[in-house]
Design a protein around this motif. Structure first.
Motif, PDB file in Angstrom:
ATOM      1  N   SER A  93       0.845  -1.202   0.000  1.00 45.06           N
ATOM      2  CA  SER A  93       0.000   0.000   0.000  1.00 45.06           C
ATOM      3  C   SER A  93       0.872   1.240   0.000  1.00 45.06           C
ATOM      4  O   SER A  93       0.422   2.315  -0.377  1.00 45.06           O
ATOM      5  CB  SER A  93      -0.886   0.027   1.233  1.00 45.06           C
ATOM      6  OG  SER A  93      -1.712  -1.091   1.228  1.00 45.06           O
ATOM      7  N   GLY A  94       2.071   1.074   0.484  1.00 43.06           N
ATOM      8  CA  GLY A  94       2.953   2.237   0.523  1.00 43.06           C
ATOM      9  C   GLY A  94       4.409   1.839   0.674  1.00 43.06           C
ATOM     10  O   GLY A  94       4.742   0.658   0.821  1.00 43.06           O
ATOM     11  N   PHE A  95       5.255   2.852   0.612  1.00 41.26           N
ATOM     12  CA  PHE A  95       6.702   2.637   0.717  1.00 41.26           C
ATOM     13  C   PHE A  95       7.322   3.777   1.522  1.00 41.26           C
ATOM     14  O   PHE A  95       6.920   4.929   1.355  1.00 41.26           O
ATOM     15  CB  PHE A  95       7.364   2.608  -0.662  1.00 41.26           C
ATOM     16  CG  PHE A  95       6.856   1.535  -1.569  1.00 41.26           C
ATOM     17  CD1 PHE A  95       7.350   0.237  -1.490  1.00 41.26           C
ATOM     18  CD2 PHE A  95       5.864   1.810  -2.507  1.00 41.26           C
ATOM     19  CE1 PHE A  95       6.872  -0.757  -2.336  1.00 41.26           C
ATOM     20  CE2 PHE A  95       5.372   0.816  -3.347  1.00 41.26           C
ATOM     21  CZ  PHE A  95       5.885  -0.472  -3.269  1.00 41.26           C
ATOM     22  N   VAL A  96       8.282   3.448   2.350  1.00 37.82           N
ATOM     23  CA  VAL A  96       9.094   4.478   3.001  1.00 37.82           C
ATOM     24  C   VAL A  96      10.519   4.204   2.546  1.00 37.82           C
ATOM     25  O   VAL A  96      11.099   3.166   2.887  1.00 37.82           O
ATOM     26  CB  VAL A  96       8.984   4.418   4.536  1.00 37.82           C
ATOM     27  CG1 VAL A  96       9.917   5.442   5.173  1.00 37.82           C
ATOM     28  CG2 VAL A  96       7.542   4.670   4.978  1.00 37.82           C
ATOM     29  N   LEU A  97      11.052   5.108   1.735  1.00 37.52           N
ATOM     30  CA  LEU A  97      12.329   4.823   1.090  1.00 37.52           C
ATOM     31  C   LEU A  97      13.448   5.702   1.638  1.00 37.52           C
ATOM     32  O   LEU A  97      13.378   6.931   1.557  1.00 37.52           O
ATOM     33  CB  LEU A  97      12.194   5.043  -0.419  1.00 37.52           C
ATOM     34  CG  LEU A  97      11.075   4.206  -1.069  1.00 37.52           C
ATOM     35  CD1 LEU A  97      10.851   4.632  -2.505  1.00 37.52           C
ATOM     36  CD2 LEU A  97      11.400   2.723  -1.012  1.00 37.52           C
ATOM     37  N   PRO A  98      14.461   5.070   2.197  1.00 40.53           N
ATOM     38  CA  PRO A  98      15.554   5.861   2.757  1.00 40.53           C
ATOM     39  C   PRO A  98      16.470   6.384   1.658  1.00 40.53           C
ATOM     40  O   PRO A  98      16.662   5.726   0.636  1.00 40.53           O
ATOM     41  CB  PRO A  98      16.303   4.841   3.616  1.00 40.53           C
ATOM     42  CG  PRO A  98      16.057   3.537   2.928  1.00 40.53           C
ATOM     43  CD  PRO A  98      14.686   3.621   2.316  1.00 40.53           C
ATOM     44  N   GLN A  99      16.998   7.549   1.862  1.00 40.53           N
ATOM     45  CA  GLN A  99      17.997   8.086   0.915  1.00 40.53           C
ATOM     46  C   GLN A  99      19.341   8.119   1.620  1.00 40.53           C
ATOM     47  O   GLN A  99      19.495   8.826   2.611  1.00 40.53           O
ATOM     48  CB  GLN A  99      17.615   9.500   0.499  1.00 40.53           C
ATOM     49  CG  GLN A  99      16.316   9.563  -0.264  1.00 40.53           C
ATOM     50  CD  GLN A  99      16.084  10.917  -0.920  1.00 40.53           C
ATOM     51  OE1 GLN A  99      16.961  11.762  -0.924  1.00 40.53           O
ATOM     52  NE2 GLN A  99      14.913  11.100  -1.466  1.00 40.53           N
ATOM     53  N   VAL A 100      20.254   7.350   1.100  1.00 41.43           N
ATOM     54  CA  VAL A 100      21.582   7.336   1.709  1.00 41.43           C
ATOM     55  C   VAL A 100      22.684   7.699   0.720  1.00 41.43           C
ATOM     56  O   VAL A 100      23.757   8.119   1.115  1.00 41.43           O
ATOM     57  CB  VAL A 100      21.917   5.965   2.357  1.00 41.43           C
ATOM     58  CG1 VAL A 100      21.089   5.732   3.598  1.00 41.43           C
ATOM     59  CG2 VAL A 100      21.708   4.822   1.367  1.00 41.43           C
ATOM     60  N   CYS A 101      22.402   7.529  -0.571  1.00 39.66           N
ATOM     61  CA  CYS A 101      23.434   7.777  -1.581  1.00 39.66           C
ATOM     62  C   CYS A 101      22.746   8.374  -2.802  1.00 39.66           C
ATOM     63  O   CYS A 101      21.525   8.499  -2.823  1.00 39.66           O
ATOM     64  CB  CYS A 101      24.127   6.463  -1.941  1.00 39.66           C
ATOM     65  SG  CYS A 101      22.973   5.285  -2.666  1.00 39.66           S
ATOM     66  N   ASP A 102      23.508   8.730  -3.839  1.00 36.89           N
ATOM     67  CA  ASP A 102      22.908   9.316  -5.045  1.00 36.89           C
ATOM     68  C   ASP A 102      21.871   8.371  -5.661  1.00 36.89           C
ATOM     69  O   ASP A 102      20.830   8.800  -6.149  1.00 36.89           O
ATOM     70  CB  ASP A 102      23.992   9.604  -6.089  1.00 36.89           C
ATOM     71  CG  ASP A 102      24.918  10.731  -5.653  1.00 36.89           C
ATOM     72  OD1 ASP A 102      24.506  11.523  -4.784  1.00 36.89           O
ATOM     73  OD2 ASP A 102      26.048  10.815  -6.168  1.00 36.89           O
ATOM     74  N   THR A 103      22.193   7.094  -5.639  1.00 39.93           N
ATOM     75  CA  THR A 103      21.284   6.121  -6.260  1.00 39.93           C
ATOM     76  C   THR A 103      19.947   6.082  -5.536  1.00 39.93           C
ATOM     77  O   THR A 103      18.886   6.115  -6.160  1.00 39.93           O
ATOM     78  CB  THR A 103      21.948   4.724  -6.247  1.00 39.93           C
ATOM     79  OG1 THR A 103      23.225   4.837  -6.858  1.00 39.93           O
ATOM     80  CG2 THR A 103      21.110   3.705  -6.986  1.00 39.93           C
ATOM     81  N   THR A 104      20.000   6.025  -4.218  1.00 38.61           N
ATOM     82  CA  THR A 104      18.744   5.930  -3.472  1.00 38.61           C
ATOM     83  C   THR A 104      17.953   7.237  -3.566  1.00 38.61           C
ATOM     84  O   THR A 104      16.729   7.229  -3.507  1.00 38.61           O
ATOM     85  CB  THR A 104      18.994   5.553  -2.001  1.00 38.61           C
ATOM     86  OG1 THR A 104      20.131   6.264  -1.522  1.00 38.61           O
ATOM     87  CG2 THR A 104      19.236   4.073  -1.845  1.00 38.61           C
ATOM     88  N   GLN A 105      18.668   8.342  -3.721  1.00 40.55           N
ATOM     89  CA  GLN A 105      17.972   9.633  -3.880  1.00 40.55           C
ATOM     90  C   GLN A 105      17.116   9.585  -5.159  1.00 40.55           C
ATOM     91  O   GLN A 105      15.938   9.943  -5.145  1.00 40.55           O
ATOM     92  CB  GLN A 105      18.987  10.769  -3.950  1.00 40.55           C
ATOM     93  CG  GLN A 105      18.336  12.139  -4.023  1.00 40.55           C
ATOM     94  CD  GLN A 105      19.284  13.257  -3.571  1.00 40.55           C
ATOM     95  OE1 GLN A 105      20.181  13.040  -2.766  1.00 40.55           O
ATOM     96  NE2 GLN A 105      19.088  14.448  -4.095  1.00 40.55           N
ATOM     97  N   HIS A 106      17.708   9.128  -6.246  1.00 40.43           N
ATOM     98  CA  HIS A 106      16.941   9.029  -7.491  1.00 40.43           C
ATOM     99  C   HIS A 106      15.893   7.936  -7.414  1.00 40.43           C
ATOM    100  O   HIS A 106      14.805   8.070  -7.952  1.00 40.43           O
ATOM    101  CB  HIS A 106      17.873   8.761  -8.668  1.00 40.43           C
ATOM    102  CG  HIS A 106      18.698   9.949  -9.016  1.00 40.43           C
ATOM    103  ND1 HIS A 106      18.131  11.138  -9.384  1.00 40.43           N
ATOM    104  CD2 HIS A 106      20.028  10.147  -9.033  1.00 40.43           C
ATOM    105  CE1 HIS A 106      19.084  12.018  -9.620  1.00 40.43           C
ATOM    106  NE2 HIS A 106      20.245  11.445  -9.406  1.00 40.43           N
ATOM    107  N   LEU A 107      16.282   6.855  -6.755  1.00 41.14           N
ATOM    108  CA  LEU A 107      15.356   5.724  -6.666  1.00 41.14           C
ATOM    109  C   LEU A 107      14.035   6.170  -6.029  1.00 41.14           C
ATOM    110  O   LEU A 107      12.966   5.811  -6.515  1.00 41.14           O
ATOM    111  CB  LEU A 107      16.006   4.597  -5.841  1.00 41.14           C
ATOM    112  CG  LEU A 107      15.242   3.288  -5.807  1.00 41.14           C
ATOM    113  CD1 LEU A 107      15.230   2.624  -7.174  1.00 41.14           C
ATOM    114  CD2 LEU A 107      15.884   2.319  -4.796  1.00 41.14           C
ATOM    115  N   SER A 108      14.108   6.971  -4.992  1.00 43.06           N
ATOM    116  CA  SER A 108      12.843   7.387  -4.347  1.00 43.06           C
ATOM    117  C   SER A 108      12.006   8.231  -5.299  1.00 43.06           C
ATOM    118  O   SER A 108      10.788   8.117  -5.310  1.00 43.06           O
ATOM    119  CB  SER A 108      13.026   8.184  -3.054  1.00 43.06           C
ATOM    120  OG  SER A 108      14.275   8.168  -2.581  1.00 43.06           O
ATOM    121  N   ASP A 109      12.666   9.086  -6.090  1.00 38.13           N
ATOM    122  CA  ASP A 109      11.910   9.901  -7.049  1.00 38.13           C
ATOM    123  C   ASP A 109      11.232   9.013  -8.101  1.00 38.13           C
ATOM    124  O   ASP A 109      10.054   9.170  -8.407  1.00 38.13           O
ATOM    125  CB  ASP A 109      12.838  10.873  -7.789  1.00 38.13           C
ATOM    126  CG  ASP A 109      13.300  12.021  -6.906  1.00 38.13           C
ATOM    127  OD1 ASP A 109      12.841  12.113  -5.758  1.00 38.13           O
ATOM    128  OD2 ASP A 109      14.122  12.833  -7.371  1.00 38.13           O
TER     129      ASP A 109
END
Ligand code: SF4
Ligand code: SF4
Lengths: 377, 412
Positions: A93-109
């Motif tokens: 139903s949902g996601f909480v996505l951590p941003q730790v690096c450049d990849t995860t920053q884009h991944l959440s977007d």
């Protein structure tokens, strides 16, 4: 659903927990919230009566993720995106996505844009951990997550509910820690594959239920002391696919310590139940051990690894490198040199979701441990 | 006296003096601080720390086609070939001493701001370990779209800027002068306005500048922000370009300017002038990119300097969500009347490139214009396939012609 599993069931489920999670949500009517690693305070999600599930990639083929993230993106990120886009997205139903690096920053977007109808929140982890502002920020983010989940679910979080969730998580960590101790001192009692399957499944299913299985498994263990195993320390972020643990078992290795995010770094996350719970959750963030995207000094990692190696009287270190993880790749040459200088035997194992060649891993690891036995390292 | 110099001469003079100052920093009792191109360097300037940008030095070497030599050297040290070519060429320079410039002075400390990328933080950490030097990480969480969260992000960043000042005071054993910072901010604000004015001259038809002029023209904004000479430079540059506008001089003559292009990402440095010529032969001029706009800040001098610094550095395109990046690019599309776009997937720069496929989908949908997507590397020639790029460019312009997208004013 998960309260009376034996070790064999755990290994099977850990390979693909999603059918059972689907069944569980149908039975309980509860919603599922996914998070990639690392450091999301999942106790908070759990306290809203949701099921937090840590996403650890898929081994099914890549179909859609490649058109969003190029092939030089870390394979874990691509694999997780694939899991959501092609295979299990509807379960969440949902996601909480951590941003730790450049990849995860884009991944959440990319994730948010790909799932416009779902709840998608970012958890902005600090990328520094040594200054007071980092403490301020972690607390701020936990509070923001609490309020964001509150808005989404329409509920207010009570202190009691949060305390209850923390207690369940703490218990999970405690039992897993005890099982690790047993594995360490009684090599042969639990295989590497079995132990890390328990770790993995703990991060993916309902812990209130699974803790019962873990306790029963622990109580039912017949302690053995196999002398023929070689003790090793596993270093890295995560180690996948599970067949790698099969390889370790085949090579008669016993993992006695690790620094994995879904290993000891998870176990260290016990949260104090005394005092303000949000403060306690924030404090926990700083006691987790080295994590390459957050910590600034790889020598801390070296000190940690060195201590583990000596404390555990291990014979070698295996460093698990995730292909295209820049954070690891900037650290690795210096870490390697430091370990080499210390005279500790180290083997680097390259893993890549979807495309890893197990026979290659086996051959290389075999060669390393043969030389280790032969004293050539 | 400097009024008589052209912008080109002025740029050379400023750069020479700056490097001279940098190489003699220690003689003058100053420290050298390595920093990231997008970082609150105003704090360094106000505290007399000479900022050095290893990225700029890397650009010089990569433009001069030293990429393969430098990158190979560092790969033999155990670094993989897919790290940012700036980082690889810089680490390669440390190992081999190879450079087409006089090199750069060694650092005393580091300031890594991750509004640009996290790569730089990791790269600086590698350099710092070699000399056991201090690194200050200015952590800028993504400028997510939630307004309340943004306020908190700015607060977190202000706290960190205070920590940065404390850190610098310890390193230099000198008290930080907030009045001086206010002065520096005035220069930064003024030069930013002029720099933006310069970039915005691409609105004219024909455009008097292309991205290639902008990439050269941005250098002073990158490394001399916060100084009077930076303001003077952009004033001179704007005057010169305005004179071209007044005379109707364009990169291409008005009747030949068919395609006004948007470029996504950093340039392919070693193909810089080739690309300008090649596109020109099809009647194409690249007018802008979000990249060159990264240094057009909007400082509010009525606010606390630390607050306006924090606000400006967290909201750069590279630290914004893909949705916000798309809005920023759309604004440029409309303002500059662009009718075509090249989306470069730069293997080196994950921080910019991982947004590109999604951004391309959004922009093509919103503009109705097809995009040319090509993958290569900004500095490592081993990832550049010449004939493939040429064929793609040719095919792209054919498509645009077929769709009748050429500017009406141009001769078809
Ligand atoms: S830290 Fe490394 S493994 Fe984790 S998401 Fe980033 S690149 Fe991938
Ligand atoms: S090119 Fe990209 S990855 Fe490299 S330093 Fe610049 S922003 Fe960072």
């Amino acid at each position: 659903m998960w309260e009376s599993l034996n070790l064999k069931d755990v290994v099977t489920l850990a390979r693909d927990p999603y059918p059972s999670i689907r069944q569980w949500t149908r039975d309980t009517g509860k919603k599922v919230v996914g998070s990639t690693i690392a450091d999301v305070p999942q106790e908070v999600i759990h306290a809203y009566d949701l099921l937090p599930v840590t996403l650890l990639g898929t081994h099914k083929p890549l179909k859609k993720a490649a058109s969003h993230l190029p092939d030089n993106a870390c394979s874990l990120a691509r694999s997780n995106l694939e899991l959501a886009l092609s295979y299990e997205g509807d379960l969440f139903s949902g996601f909480v996505l951590p941003q730790v690096c450049d990849t995860t920053q884009h991944l959440s977007d990319i994730w948010r844009i790909s799932f416009p109808e779902k709840y998608v929140e970012s958890y902005l982890a600090p990328r520094q951990a040594d200054r007071p502002s980092a403490h301020y920020w972690v607390k701020e983010e936990i509070e923001r997550l609490i309020s964001s989940l509150g808005k989404w679910t329409g509920k207010t979080l009570s202190n009691d509910a949060l305390a209850a969730s923390i207690a369940i998580y703490n218990e999970n960590r405690k039992i897993l820690g005890e099982l690790y101790e047993i594995k360490r001192n009684n090599p042969g009692t639990i295989t590497n594959l079995e132990f890390f399957a328990m770790m993995k499944l703990s991060m993916q299913v309902d812990k209130a239920e699974f803790n019962k299985s873990l306790k029963a498994i622990k109580d039912g263990l017949k302690l053995e002391k196999s002398k023929s195993l070689t003790d090793i320390v596993l270093v890295g972020i995560t180690c996948d696919p599970p067949e790698v643990f099969d390889i370790f078992d085949e090579l008669k290795l016993n993992i006695v310590g690790d620094t994995l995010v879904d290993g000891t770094r998870y176990l260290r996350g016990a949260v104090s139940l005394d005092g303000n719970l949000v403060d306690a959750l924030a404090d926990r963030h700083f006691n987790l051990g080295f994590f390459s995207p957050i910590h600034d000094n790889v020598y801390k990692n070296f000190e940690e690894v060195k201590k583990l190696y000596y404390d555990m009287k291990a014979s070698a270190i295996i460093y698990v490198h995730i292909e295209f993880c820049e954070s690891q790749e900037y650290d690795l040459p210096d870490l390697k040199n430091a370990i080499k200088k210390e005279g500790i035997p180290m083997h680097v194992l390259d893993t890549e979701y979807q495309t890893v060649s197990l026979s290659h891993i086996l051959t290389r690891a075999q060669a390393f441990f043969e030389s280790l036995k032969g004293g050539a390292l | 006296m400097s009024e008589k110099l052209t912008s080109k001469q002025l740029s050379r003079k400023i750069t020479d003096e700056y490097m001279e100052d940098a190489f003699h920093a220690h003689d003058n009792g100053k420290l050298v601080g390595y920093t990231t191109a997008i970082s609150p360097v105003e704090i360094f300037v106000a505290h007399d720390i000479v900022p050095i940008y290893p990225e700029n030095h890397a650009v010089a070497n990569l433009t001069a086609k030293k990429g393969v030599e430098l990158c190979s050297a560092v790969e033999s040290m155990g670094y993989t070939s897919h790290l940012c070519a700036y980082a690889r060429s810089d680490l390669g320079y440390r190992k081999t001493g190879v450079t087409v410039t006089k090199g750069i002075p060694d650092p005393d400390l580091f300031l890594a701001c991750n509004a640009q990328c996290f790569t730089l933080t990791k790269w600086f950490q590698v350099l710092a370990r070699k000399g056991d030097l201090p690194v200050f990480v200015f952590d800028t969480p993504e400028h997510i779209m939630n307004k309340e969260a943004r306020k908190e992000i700015v607060k977190y960043c202000v706290l960190q800027l205070k920590e940065l000042i404390g850190f610098l005071e310890v390193q230099t054993k000198r008290k930080f002068d907030y009045d001086r910072l206010k002065e520096v901010m005035k220069y930064s604000a003024a030069s930013s306005i002029l720099y933006k004015k310069f970039l915005d001259m691409a609105q004219y038809k024909p455009s008097p500048i292309s991205i290639f002029d902008e990439l050269i023209g941005m250098a002073i904004a990158v490394y001399r922000r916060g100084t009077q000479e930076c303001v003077d430079y952009y004033q001179t540059l704007c005057d010169e370009i305005q004179a071209k506008v007044d005379q109707g001089i364009g990169v291409l003559p008005k009747d030949q300017e068919k395609y006004r292009l948007y470029w996504e990402n950093l340039p392919v440095w070693f193909k810089f002038s080739d690309h300008a010529k090649l596109l020109g032969s099809y009647g194409g001029v690249i007018l802008t990119s979000l990249y060159v706009h990264a240094w057009s800040f909007d400082f509010d001098l009525n606010k606390d300097p630390l607050e306006t610094l924090a606000e400006n550095y967290v909201n750069r395109f590279s630290n914004s969500t893909i949705e916000d990046r798309a809005d920023m690019a759309m604004e440029l599309f409309n303002k500059y009347s662009m009718n075509s776009m090249i989306m470069f997937m730069n293997r080196s720069c994950k921080a910019v490139s991982f947004a590109v496929p999604t951004l391309k989908d959004i922009l093509t949908k919103r503009t109705g214009i097809p995009a040319l997507v090509f993958e290569s590397d900004m500095g490592d020639q081993r990832f550049y396939a010449e004939s493939q790029v040429r064929t793609r460019i040719e095919a792209y312009f054919e498509t645009l012609d077929r769709l009748g997208l050429a500017q009406k004013t141009a001769v078809a």
